[in-house]
Design an enzyme around this catalytic site. Structure first.
Site, PDB file in Angstrom:
ATOM      1  N   ASP A 180      -4.913   3.382  -2.248  1.00  0.00           N
ATOM      2  CA  ASP A 180      -4.329   2.170  -1.673  1.00  0.00           C
ATOM      3  C   ASP A 180      -4.816   0.988  -2.498  1.00  0.00           C
ATOM      4  OD1 ASP A 180      -3.193   1.423   1.472  1.00  0.00           O
ATOM      5  OD2 ASP A 180      -3.946  -0.204   0.213  1.00  0.00           O
ATOM      6  N   CYS A 210       3.323   4.186   1.266  1.00  0.00           N
ATOM      7  CA  CYS A 210       3.227   2.794   0.799  1.00  0.00           C
ATOM      8  C   CYS A 210       4.588   2.121   0.969  1.00  0.00           C
ATOM      9  CB  CYS A 210       2.781   2.758  -0.659  1.00  0.00           C
ATOM     10  SG  CYS A 210       3.852   3.671  -1.760  1.00  0.00           S
ATOM     11  N   PRO A 211       4.624   0.791   1.043  1.00  0.00           N
ATOM     12  CA  PRO A 211       5.918   0.108   1.128  1.00  0.00           C
ATOM     13  C   PRO A 211       6.673   0.227  -0.206  1.00  0.00           C
ATOM     14  CG  PRO A 211       4.074  -1.367   1.666  1.00  0.00           C
ATOM     15  CD  PRO A 211       3.493  -0.143   1.055  1.00  0.00           C
ATOM     16  N   ARG A 239      10.019   5.328   2.006  1.00  0.00           N
ATOM     17  CA  ARG A 239      11.291   4.764   1.542  1.00  0.00           C
ATOM     18  C   ARG A 239      11.810   5.610   0.381  1.00  0.00           C
ATOM     19  NH1 ARG A 239      11.678   2.813   5.705  1.00  0.00           N
ATOM     20  NH2 ARG A 239      11.755   0.646   6.334  1.00  0.00           N
ATOM     21  N   ASP A 263      12.411  12.334   4.493  1.00  0.00           N
ATOM     22  CA  ASP A 263      13.172  11.778   5.625  1.00  0.00           C
ATOM     23  C   ASP A 263      13.973  10.566   5.180  1.00  0.00           C
ATOM     24  OD1 ASP A 263      13.813  11.602   8.459  1.00  0.00           O
ATOM     25  OD2 ASP A 263      12.545   9.814   8.510  1.00  0.00           O
ATOM     26  N   GLU A 268      21.233   5.456   1.775  1.00  0.00           N
ATOM     27  CA  GLU A 268      21.435   6.040   3.113  1.00  0.00           C
ATOM     28  C   GLU A 268      22.662   5.427   3.766  1.00  0.00           C
ATOM     29  OE1 GLU A 268      17.671   5.380   5.024  1.00  0.00           O
ATOM     30  OE2 GLU A 268      16.632   6.748   3.698  1.00  0.00           O
ATOM     31  N   HIS A 287      16.552  10.291   8.171  1.00  0.00           N
ATOM     32  CA  HIS A 287      15.790   9.077   8.523  1.00  0.00           C
ATOM     33  C   HIS A 287      15.533   8.999  10.034  1.00  0.00           C
ATOM     34  CE1 HIS A 287      14.806   4.782   6.952  1.00  0.00           C
ATOM     35  NE2 HIS A 287      14.020   5.094   7.964  1.00  0.00           N
TER      36      HIS A 287
HETATM   37  P1  NAD Z   1       1.173  -0.697   6.472  1.00  0.00           P
HETATM   38  O1  NAD Z   1       1.465  -2.064   5.934  1.00  0.00           O
HETATM   39  O2  NAD Z   1       0.223  -0.552   7.604  1.00  0.00           O
HETATM   40  O3  NAD Z   1       0.630   0.233   5.269  1.00  0.00           O
HETATM   41  C1  NAD Z   1       1.101   0.172   3.954  1.00  0.00           C
HETATM   42  C2  NAD Z   1      -0.105   0.378   3.040  1.00  0.00           C
HETATM   43  O4  NAD Z   1       0.371   0.456   1.690  1.00  0.00           O
HETATM   44  C3  NAD Z   1      -1.118  -0.781   3.108  1.00  0.00           C
HETATM   45  O5  NAD Z   1      -2.414  -0.271   3.345  1.00  0.00           O
HETATM   46  C4  NAD Z   1      -1.024  -1.405   1.724  1.00  0.00           C
HETATM   47  O6  NAD Z   1      -2.265  -1.927   1.260  1.00  0.00           O
HETATM   48  C5  NAD Z   1      -0.574  -0.235   0.889  1.00  0.00           C
HETATM   49  N1  NAD Z   1       0.006  -0.629  -0.389  1.00  0.00           N
HETATM   50  C6  NAD Z   1       0.653  -1.764  -0.724  1.00  0.00           C
HETATM   51  N2  NAD Z   1       1.009  -1.723  -2.010  1.00  0.00           N
HETATM   52  C7  NAD Z   1       0.592  -0.535  -2.502  1.00  0.00           C
HETATM   53  C8  NAD Z   1       0.670   0.072  -3.777  1.00  0.00           C
HETATM   54  N3  NAD Z   1       1.266  -0.547  -4.806  1.00  0.00           N
HETATM   55  N4  NAD Z   1       0.144   1.300  -3.922  1.00  0.00           N
HETATM   56  C9  NAD Z   1      -0.458   1.911  -2.868  1.00  0.00           C
HETATM   57  N5  NAD Z   1      -0.564   1.379  -1.651  1.00  0.00           N
HETATM   58  C10 NAD Z   1      -0.046   0.169  -1.470  1.00  0.00           C
HETATM   59  O7  NAD Z   1       2.594  -0.070   6.811  1.00  0.00           O
HETATM   60  P2  NAD Z   1       2.878   1.206   7.740  1.00  0.00           P
HETATM   61  O8  NAD Z   1       3.198   0.755   9.120  1.00  0.00           O
HETATM   62  O9  NAD Z   1       1.831   2.224   7.507  1.00  0.00           O
HETATM   63  O10 NAD Z   1       4.275   1.703   7.097  1.00  0.00           O
HETATM   64  C11 NAD Z   1       4.295   2.300   5.808  1.00  0.00           C
HETATM   65  C12 NAD Z   1       5.737   2.501   5.366  1.00  0.00           C
HETATM   66  O11 NAD Z   1       6.365   3.465   6.205  1.00  0.00           O
HETATM   67  C13 NAD Z   1       6.630   1.255   5.518  1.00  0.00           C
HETATM   68  O12 NAD Z   1       6.535   0.436   4.377  1.00  0.00           O
HETATM   69  C14 NAD Z   1       8.003   1.842   5.656  1.00  0.00           C
HETATM   70  O13 NAD Z   1       8.585   1.907   4.366  1.00  0.00           O
HETATM   71  C15 NAD Z   1       7.766   3.259   6.140  1.00  0.00           C
HETATM   72  N6  NAD Z   1       8.358   3.537   7.482  1.00  0.00           N
HETATM   73  C16 NAD Z   1       9.232   4.582   7.592  1.00  0.00           C
HETATM   74  C17 NAD Z   1       9.806   4.903   8.820  1.00  0.00           C
HETATM   75  C18 NAD Z   1      10.760   6.080   8.970  1.00  0.00           C
HETATM   76  O14 NAD Z   1      11.447   6.192   9.995  1.00  0.00           O
HETATM   77  N7  NAD Z   1      10.846   7.005   8.038  1.00  0.00           N
HETATM   78  C19 NAD Z   1       9.479   4.116   9.933  1.00  0.00           C
HETATM   79  C20 NAD Z   1       8.560   3.069   9.805  1.00  0.00           C
HETATM   80  C21 NAD Z   1       7.998   2.777   8.556  1.00  0.00           C
END
Ligand code: NAD
Length: 321
Positions: A180, A210-211, A239, A263, A268, A287
């Site tokens: 991270d 990660c986002p 994503r 997923d 999409e 998804h």
């Molecule tokens: P969060 O913000 O709590 O966690 C994201 C983490 O990624 C953070 O700790 C951040 O420091 C880290 N990060 C940022 N840039 C980075 C990089 N370049 N390399 C590595 N790590 C990095 O978010 P979350 O609630 O844990 O959600 C994570 C992701 O899950 C969201 O961004 C979203 O894309 C995805 N999501 C998917 C679904 C689904 O239905 N499939 C639903 C909700 C969220």
């Protein structure tokens, strides 16, 4: 106050209630609104003061054609469908739902992983087709069955969902490592933070949490797959564009990557020519990680809270302050 929901169907296909939202104004709910024809969004928002969108785009053009609009709620965490800068210029707060699906997405990550390890669905169907009845042995299996205990899980993006998934992986006896950009203490309690290079080299399972940023787009590409262990498993519930799908499909077909569970995909709904559809040992779900009723119910509650807070002139969860 007029309130319009542009695309309420996936949030509430009928098993939840909009009643709390209805208490806040004159509510109109559309199941879907065109993703490509902005005029439909403009016409439906009309003179409403508040709008909610999940995936329907709200570009600057919509804002300029709907001058009565004063609040935009996003029925999701990600708000890239809204031109937040244009909204800010017009003094319109854009409010998202920061946390609602952490446990659901973490659970689904494990569901994909366990499906790869056991193919429960496939074997259940095979039994119903009569294959066990006619089997010369007391059991049969069509895929290698995999025990996770003792294997190393590498989590990229160790935030809320990544850490929740990490805790579940530890409960399965896995050794968890994480990469991270911003390591934190709660993460250190679950996993050892490592560099991305170490994570690629050491992991038996790699899970993406990660986002999607320009810096993370295509993080699973041929160059990085080459750095991974032979037979690695890749899971993506974050994503789609984090993965270069043609590269992953080639690695699945060659066996370099043993299996993948995703997923989310680059476009999409999935396009018919997505290379992952034909790739070996690739499980694709539409998804749905976010979508258990419990999780959507929390999302609904926060959406209502967001609008209520705006009405009280103390908006919360504003992403364009
Ligand atoms: P969060 O913000 O709590 O966690 C994201 C983490 O990624 C953070 O700790 C951040 O420091 C880290 N990060 C940022 N840039 C980075 C990089 N370049 N390399 C590595 N790590 C990095 O978010 P979350 O609630 O844990 O959600 C994570 C992701 O899950 C969201 O961004 C979203 O894309 C995805 N999501 C998917 C679904 C689904 O239905 N499939 C639903 C909700 C969220």
């Amino acid at each position: 106050m007029k309130i319009v929901i542009l695309d309420g169907y996936t949030e509430n296909p009928g098993d939840l209630s909009w009643a709390e939202m209805e208490k806040l104004g004159e509510l109109t709910v559309y199941d879907r609104t065109s993703l490509t024809d902005v005029n439909e969004a403009i016409q439906r928002i009309g003179d409403a003061e508040a709008v909610f969108t999940n995936k329907t785009p709200i570009p600057e053009q919509v804002l300029s054609m709907c001058p009565k609009l004063k609040f935009i709620g996003v029925l999701a965490t990600g708000y890239n469908v809204v031109d937040v800068d244009a909204a800010k210029k017009q003094g319109i707060p854009v409010c998202n739902i920061p946390t609602y699906g952490t446990t659901a997405v973490a659970q689904f990550t494990i569901a994909l992983l366990l499906e790869i390890c056991h193919h429960v669905g496939h074997h259940g169907e095979a039994v119903k087709e009569g294959r066990w009845t006619t089997c010369p042995d007391f059991c049969f299996w069509d895929y290698p069955l995999i025990e996770l205990a003792g294997k190393t899980a590498g989590i990229i993006g160790f935030g809320k969902i990544g850490q929740a998934a990490g805790r579940l992986m530890k409960a399965l006896g896995m050794n968890v490592i994480a990469y991270d950009e911003y390591p934190n203490d709660s993460g250190r309690e679950i996993a050892e933070y490592v560099s991305l290079e170490q994570l690629f080299a050491q992991s038996d399972v790699i899970s993406l949490h990660c986002p999607l940023f320009p810096s993370t787009e295509g993080i699973i590409c041929k160059d990085n797959i080459d750095k991974m262990k032979d037979g690695v498993i890749i899971i993506n519930t974050s994503r789609g564009p984090l993965i270069c799908e043609a590269d992953l499909a080639a690695a699945l077909d060659s066996g370099k990557v043993f299996a993948a569970g995703v997923d989310v995909v680059s476009t999409e709904p999935i396009k018919a020519d997505n290379p992952l559809l034909q790739a070996k040992n690739c499980i694709i779900t539409p998804h749905i990680a976010w979508a258990p009723k419990e999780s959507r119910s929390r999302l609904m509650d926060v959406a209502v809270d967001n609008l209520r807070a705006y009405i009280a002139e103390e908006p919360i969860n504003v992403v364009n302050k």
